[in-house]
Design a protein around this motif. Structure first.
Motif, PDB file in Angstrom:
ATOM      1  N   ARG A  40      34.556  42.639  47.716  1.00 39.27           N
ATOM      2  CA  ARG A  40      35.901  43.091  47.088  1.00 39.27           C
ATOM      3  C   ARG A  40      36.122  41.766  46.138  1.00 39.27           C
ATOM      4  O   ARG A  40      35.893  40.742  46.508  1.00 39.27           O
ATOM      5  CB  ARG A  40      37.058  43.289  47.898  1.00 39.27           C
ATOM      6  CG  ARG A  40      38.425  43.382  47.397  1.00 39.27           C
ATOM      7  CD  ARG A  40      39.393  42.767  48.213  1.00 39.27           C
ATOM      8  NE  ARG A  40      40.790  42.576  47.549  1.00 39.27           N
ATOM      9  CZ  ARG A  40      41.508  41.649  47.433  1.00 39.27           C
ATOM     10  NH1 ARG A  40      40.888  40.473  48.384  1.00 39.27           N
ATOM     11  NH2 ARG A  40      42.594  41.671  46.767  1.00 39.27           N
ATOM     12  N   TYR A  41      36.491  42.233  44.834  1.00 44.83           N
ATOM     13  CA  TYR A  41      36.899  41.089  44.153  1.00 44.83           C
ATOM     14  C   TYR A  41      38.208  41.020  43.627  1.00 44.83           C
ATOM     15  O   TYR A  41      38.459  42.140  42.941  1.00 44.83           O
ATOM     16  CB  TYR A  41      35.693  40.796  42.985  1.00 44.83           C
ATOM     17  CG  TYR A  41      34.317  40.911  43.468  1.00 44.83           C
ATOM     18  CD1 TYR A  41      33.590  39.855  44.305  1.00 44.83           C
ATOM     19  CD2 TYR A  41      33.713  42.185  43.375  1.00 44.83           C
ATOM     20  CE1 TYR A  41      32.354  40.278  44.426  1.00 44.83           C
ATOM     21  CE2 TYR A  41      32.554  42.262  43.867  1.00 44.83           C
ATOM     22  CZ  TYR A  41      31.824  41.200  44.151  1.00 44.83           C
ATOM     23  OH  TYR A  41      30.715  41.656  44.923  1.00 44.83           O
ATOM     24  N   ASP A  42      39.129  39.953  43.682  1.00 49.45           N
ATOM     25  CA  ASP A  42      40.454  40.156  43.163  1.00 49.45           C
ATOM     26  C   ASP A  42      40.286  39.286  41.494  1.00 49.45           C
ATOM     27  O   ASP A  42      40.225  38.105  41.784  1.00 49.45           O
ATOM     28  CB  ASP A  42      41.321  39.290  44.120  1.00 49.45           C
ATOM     29  CG  ASP A  42      42.764  39.018  43.509  1.00 49.45           C
ATOM     30  OD1 ASP A  42      43.103  39.731  42.179  1.00 49.45           O
ATOM     31  OD2 ASP A  42      43.618  38.287  44.003  1.00 49.45           O
ATOM     32  N   THR A  43      40.029  40.042  40.630  1.00 46.84           N
ATOM     33  CA  THR A  43      39.528  39.574  39.291  1.00 46.84           C
ATOM     34  C   THR A  43      41.296  38.749  38.840  1.00 46.84           C
ATOM     35  O   THR A  43      40.865  38.414  37.813  1.00 46.84           O
ATOM     36  CB  THR A  43      39.104  40.477  38.407  1.00 46.84           C
ATOM     37  OG1 THR A  43      40.123  41.473  38.024  1.00 46.84           O
ATOM     38  CG2 THR A  43      37.883  41.035  38.911  1.00 46.84           C
ATOM     39  N   GLY A  44      42.134  38.935  39.262  1.00 42.79           N
ATOM     40  CA  GLY A  44      43.478  38.232  38.832  1.00 42.79           C
ATOM     41  C   GLY A  44      43.446  36.971  39.347  1.00 42.79           C
ATOM     42  O   GLY A  44      44.454  36.051  38.769  1.00 42.79           O
ATOM     43  N   ASP A  45      42.489  36.432  39.888  1.00 40.84           N
ATOM     44  CA  ASP A  45      42.386  35.100  40.802  1.00 40.84           C
ATOM     45  C   ASP A  45      41.159  34.433  40.342  1.00 40.84           C
ATOM     46  O   ASP A  45      40.222  35.107  40.241  1.00 40.84           O
ATOM     47  CB  ASP A  45      42.243  35.197  42.196  1.00 40.84           C
ATOM     48  CG  ASP A  45      41.905  33.935  42.891  1.00 40.84           C
ATOM     49  OD1 ASP A  45      42.698  32.992  42.876  1.00 40.84           O
ATOM     50  OD2 ASP A  45      40.862  33.486  43.121  1.00 40.84           O
ATOM     51  N   ARG A  46      41.268  33.211  39.615  1.00 43.67           N
ATOM     52  CA  ARG A  46      40.138  32.744  38.592  1.00 43.67           C
ATOM     53  C   ARG A  46      38.891  32.658  39.301  1.00 43.67           C
ATOM     54  O   ARG A  46      37.821  32.726  39.041  1.00 43.67           O
ATOM     55  CB  ARG A  46      40.537  31.556  38.099  1.00 43.67           C
ATOM     56  CG  ARG A  46      41.754  31.622  36.937  1.00 43.67           C
ATOM     57  CD  ARG A  46      42.206  30.512  36.246  1.00 43.67           C
ATOM     58  NE  ARG A  46      42.922  29.731  37.405  1.00 43.67           N
ATOM     59  CZ  ARG A  46      43.352  28.427  37.618  1.00 43.67           C
ATOM     60  NH1 ARG A  46      43.304  27.861  36.375  1.00 43.67           N
ATOM     61  NH2 ARG A  46      44.017  28.141  38.390  1.00 43.67           N
ATOM     62  N   VAL A  47      38.962  32.085  40.555  1.00 40.38           N
ATOM     63  CA  VAL A  47      37.904  31.717  41.540  1.00 40.38           C
ATOM     64  C   VAL A  47      37.152  33.035  41.642  1.00 40.38           C
ATOM     65  O   VAL A  47      35.881  33.326  41.567  1.00 40.38           O
ATOM     66  CB  VAL A  47      38.049  30.859  42.675  1.00 40.38           C
ATOM     67  CG1 VAL A  47      36.986  30.848  43.990  1.00 40.38           C
ATOM     68  CG2 VAL A  47      38.738  29.458  42.225  1.00 40.38           C
ATOM     69  N   ASP A  48      37.885  34.127  42.155  1.00 43.25           N
ATOM     70  CA  ASP A  48      37.137  35.396  42.610  1.00 43.25           C
ATOM     71  C   ASP A  48      36.732  36.037  41.335  1.00 43.25           C
ATOM     72  O   ASP A  48      35.684  36.933  41.552  1.00 43.25           O
ATOM     73  CB  ASP A  48      38.476  36.189  43.218  1.00 43.25           C
ATOM     74  CG  ASP A  48      38.032  36.764  44.620  1.00 43.25           C
ATOM     75  OD1 ASP A  48      37.404  35.662  45.235  1.00 43.25           O
ATOM     76  OD2 ASP A  48      38.465  37.648  45.089  1.00 43.25           O
TER      77      ASP A  48
END
Ligand code: UTP
Length: 296
Positions: free
Chosen positions: A258-266
């Motif tokens: 899963r990737y939280d694309t609202g977070d820069r590292v993720d």
């Protein structure tokens, strides 16, 4: 009696402040992950699970999202004239993908408020909420399992994932009891963004929910909570403790990618991982990644 078909609701009206200045004039859901905006992966996930009717909750800068899912006759004609069928297919794919509708959330008053904006479109259908900046890798399907659990249990279904205690304050967190199914838990309490010492478990809510229309009555009366926003978690807490149709809340525990694309590292991890795995880009990228990692 079988219920009406599921609809999908994709909230994409947040301010995306973690990504400023990129999100000053563009919603974070439109940031490209390799060569597709994040929200297209999410719409594709809904259609792969068999949902055709998709409602996107949009905020300011709405045109970006609306245009992406609309046809682009000028561009399509140019590509057709050039005989560039591959690119034409990509352009047409995003407009043919689903029956995409839009509704505006005038002010970003929270995720619960965004979901409530879907009320008249959803009507008395059950529906899936998919956060527009949260990507579930298509190789690790989750939504189908959640919809099947909704049918089986007649209950609200949320997706949960184990997170590091250092990150738990960023999430809604569930207190749970086991069920007969190893991957499914009964949710007894939900807390929005608790301090690590107050968190009832390390199971965090991630951006997939399967809900019945009874949640709307609860959202109507949900007061602003954490951060002064109307929180979906607060409405779900009421369902977990006996409100709504009384079916309670169950969590499907997700152990995939899963990737939280609202977070820069993720976001960066998502691009690296997905590009490395692709047949058209991976072979060129993987040797460079190795070389780069050796130099770190
Ligand atoms: P987030 O809390 O991740 O979004 O909301 P945000 O507030 O835009 O992010 P930052 O912290 O400022 O960077 C989760 C999801 O809910 C949507 C967002 O677009 C995102 O998909 N959302 C949030 C709304 O649609 N409306 C809101 O009022 C709040």
């Amino acid at each position: 009696m079988p219920h009406k078909p599921f609809k999908a609701v994709i909230p994409a009206a947040g301010l995306g402040t973690r990504f400023l200045p990129a999100t000053k004039a563009m919603p974070k859901e439109m940031l490209p992950v390799v060569d597709k905006p994040a929200i297209q992966y999410v719409v594709e996930e809904a259609t792969a699970a068999g949902i055709q009717d998709v409602l996107i909750i949009i905020g300011r800068n709405k045109n970006n999202i609306a245009n992406h899912f609309d046809s682009m006759p000028e561009l399509e004609t140019k590509l057709r004239e050039k005989g560039d069928h591959d690119k034409l297919a990509k352009v047409e794919h995003s407009s043919d993908l689903a029956d995409v509708h839009m509704v505006r959330q005038g002010e970003p008053k929270g995720l619960g408020h965004a979901v409530l904006r879907a009320r008249s479109h959803v009507g008395d259908h059950p529906f899936a909420v998919l956060l527009g900046d949260d990507l579930i890798d298509e190789r690790d399907p989750l939504l189908e399992k959640m919809m099947a659990e909704y049918d089986k249990r007649g209950a609200t279904i949320i997706a949960l994932m184990e997170v590091d205690p250092a990150q738990i304050h960023l999430y809604g967190v569930a207190a749970v009891e086991p069920t007969e199914d190893d991957g499914v838990v009964k949710v007894t309490q939900l807390v929005e963004k608790p301090k690590a010492e107050d968190a009832p478990s390390n199971l965090a809510i991630i951006g997939r929910y399967v809900l019945g229309p009874d949640v709307f009555d609860i959202l109507e009366r949900t007061e602003p909570g954490k951060g002064g926003e109307i929180q979906l978690t607060d409405a779900l807490e009421e369902l977990a403790t006996g409100g709504g149709d009384g079916g309670g809340v169950y969590g499907v525990v997700f152990r995939g990618r899963r990737y939280d694309t609202g977070d820069r590292v993720d976001y960066i991890k998502a691009i690296v991982q997905l590009a490395a795995d692709r047949d058209d880009l991976g072979p060129a990228l993987r040797p460079w990644f190795k070389e780069f990692a050796q130099g770190l």
